[in-house]
Design a protein around this motif. Structure first.
Motif, PDB file in Angstrom:
ATOM      1  N   GLN A 175      75.893 -45.229  73.576  1.00 38.65           N
ATOM      2  CA  GLN A 175      76.544 -46.144  72.654  1.00 38.65           C
ATOM      3  C   GLN A 175      75.654 -46.548  71.486  1.00 38.65           C
ATOM      4  N   ASP A 176      74.376 -46.736  71.726  1.00 44.91           N
ATOM      5  CA  ASP A 176      73.500 -47.188  70.658  1.00 44.91           C
ATOM      6  C   ASP A 176      73.248 -46.090  69.625  1.00 44.91           C
ATOM      7  N   VAL A 177      73.124 -46.487  68.386  1.00 37.57           N
ATOM      8  CA  VAL A 177      72.870 -45.560  67.293  1.00 37.57           C
ATOM      9  C   VAL A 177      71.651 -46.051  66.526  1.00 37.57           C
ATOM     10  N   ARG A 178      70.842 -45.138  66.084  1.00 34.25           N
ATOM     11  CA  ARG A 178      69.764 -45.504  65.167  1.00 34.25           C
ATOM     12  C   ARG A 178      69.694 -44.472  64.050  1.00 34.25           C
ATOM     13  N   TRP A 179      69.172 -44.912  62.915  1.00 29.96           N
ATOM     14  CA  TRP A 179      68.950 -44.012  61.797  1.00 29.96           C
ATOM     15  C   TRP A 179      67.449 -43.837  61.630  1.00 29.96           C
ATOM     16  N   LEU A 180      67.023 -42.604  61.624  1.00 30.08           N
ATOM     17  CA  LEU A 180      65.641 -42.291  61.293  1.00 30.08           C
ATOM     18  C   LEU A 180      65.607 -41.909  59.817  1.00 30.08           C
ATOM     19  N   MET A 181      64.751 -42.572  59.076  1.00 32.69           N
ATOM     20  CA  MET A 181      64.665 -42.316  57.638  1.00 32.69           C
ATOM     21  C   MET A 181      63.214 -41.998  57.289  1.00 32.69           C
ATOM     22  N   MET A 182      63.021 -41.017  56.438  1.00 29.70           N
ATOM     23  CA  MET A 182      61.671 -40.617  56.061  1.00 29.70           C
ATOM     24  C   MET A 182      61.662 -40.117  54.628  1.00 29.70           C
ATOM     25  N   SER A 183      60.748 -40.653  53.835  1.00 32.21           N
ATOM     26  CA  SER A 183      60.575 -40.188  52.466  1.00 32.21           C
ATOM     27  C   SER A 183      59.566 -39.051  52.477  1.00 32.21           C
ATOM     28  N   ASN A 184      60.060 -37.832  52.354  1.00 33.55           N
ATOM     29  CA  ASN A 184      59.205 -36.652  52.412  1.00 33.55           C
ATOM     30  C   ASN A 184      58.586 -36.375  51.041  1.00 33.55           C
TER      31      ASN A 184
END
Length: 363
Positions: A175-184
């Motif tokens: 159920q849980d959602v996360r967003w992984l964000m990375m400035s490449n």
């Protein structure tokens, strides 16, 4: 002076190896993806300062990311990775609830402020003390988010005070959602294969240890494109020349912070002396481990890895492959000395064979 490790192995000072007599401390980026909010301010700042042309308005259908990746017209690229995961433990949820409003704090805290502290470190201090003390003021939205963290099972996203929604369970019951964000960005490798293979000298090592392309010298051969182990450097379609991040070489010469790091509102992108950044990154990794985020890891910081360590390295919250990064990059010119030796040996044997054949005919 060129050393025995000029192509591969540990090299503590690439600028000195490139011929600079008394270079300044090596500069670089530490990108803490745990506090990246995906605002893409770094992308905009990079394009504006460096006059990088627009790369098309394409709706890629990849989460909220329409940049797609690094290229000749995208020197910074923020990746959005959506993940459905099992619920995290209560310790991690409580850590999020004890955070603070990073948007408000970023205006008052930071490495750019005399006596300031990185925003991520202040967040850790707040959560460690179980409250919102310190000179930064109140918790802002974080205190309001605390009930949501417990009632909805929201997951800690790394960004203090930012909680994911709780959607319907997926096919696996998660159920849980996360967003992984990375400035490449370009890694400005210690052992830069793009620089090694350039036949015109268009790519050069600066006194700050970074790698820069001189467009007026580039002949568009493309050797650097295939040599880069990260797939960073690219040729621009309209002129055929290679382009990539310069770590704002013009700004470094004026003792200014690169545009992307200057624009980052959460200090996910941190700029400074590389040795100090590595120490800071290790402290941040340990902080996250202490509060239960054991998947936090550093990428590209090791001077003994396959590229001699990166000048731009990252703190990741998952495997490198999840972010589109190679798990074990190796400089592609590592085996050049061995290849040349084998070529020389083969040529020698050919000459000897030819001489033997000629002498045999005379006999």
């Amino acid at each position: 002076m060129v050393s025995t490790n000029s192509l591969y192995g540990r090299l503590d000072d690439p600028a000195r190896d490139a011929g600079y007599v008394d270079p300044p401390p090596r500069k670089g980026f530490f990108t803490d993806t745990s506090v990246c909010i995906g605002c893409k301010a770094c992308e905009v700042a990079c394009k504006e300062w460096n006059a990088v042309p627009e790369d098309g308005i394409d709706l890629l259908g990849l989460s909220y990311d329409n940049t797609g990746g690094l290229g000749a017209d995208s020197w910074r690229a923020v990746a959005f990775i959506e993940q459905s995961r099992p619920a995290v433990d209560r310790l991690q949820q409580d850590t999020a609830a004890a955070g603070f409003d990073a948007f408000a704090e970023a205006a008052r805290l930071g490495t750019g402020v005399p006596g300031g502290h990185p925003v991520a470190e202040r967040a850790y201090q707040n959560s460690s003390h179980g409250g919102c003390g310190g000179s930064g003021g109140g918790c802002g939205s974080a205190s309001a988010a605390a009930p949501a963290a417990k009632d909805t099972g929201g997951q800690f996203l790394g960004m203090p005070g930012m909680l994911a929604p709780a959607p319907l369970p997926d096919r696996d019951g998660r159920q849980d959602v996360r967003w992984l964000m990375m400035s490449n960005v370009c890694k400005h490798c210690t052992h830069a294969a793009c620089l090694d293979v350039c036949p015109t000298g268009a790519l050069f090592r600066t006194e700050f240890g970074t790698v820069v392309v001189q467009q007026d010298v580039c002949n568009g051969c493309g050797y650097c494109v295939s040599a880069c182990p990260y797939g960073v450097i690219d040729k621009r379609e309209d002129d055929g020349r290679a382009w990539k991040c310069t770590l704002c070489y013009d700004r470094l010469g004026e003792d200014e912070t690169p545009a992307c790091a200057k624009a980052c509102p959460t200090e996910s992108i941190q700029f400074g002396d590389l040795d100090e950044l590595r120490e800071r990154a290790e402290r941040r990794r340990q902080q996250l481990h202490d509060v239960g985020v054991t998947e936090a890891r550093l990428y590209g910081e090791d001077p003994d890895d396959g590229v001699g360590g990166d000048g731009a390295f990252f703190l990741l919250l998952d495997e490198p492959e999840v972010y589109g990064l190679p798990p074990d990059p190796v400089v592609t010119t590592r085996d050049l000395p061995s290849m040349y030796k084998h070529m020389a040996a083969a040529a020698g044997f050919m000459v000897l064979g030819t001489l033997a054949a000629a002498l045999g005919r005379r006999a």
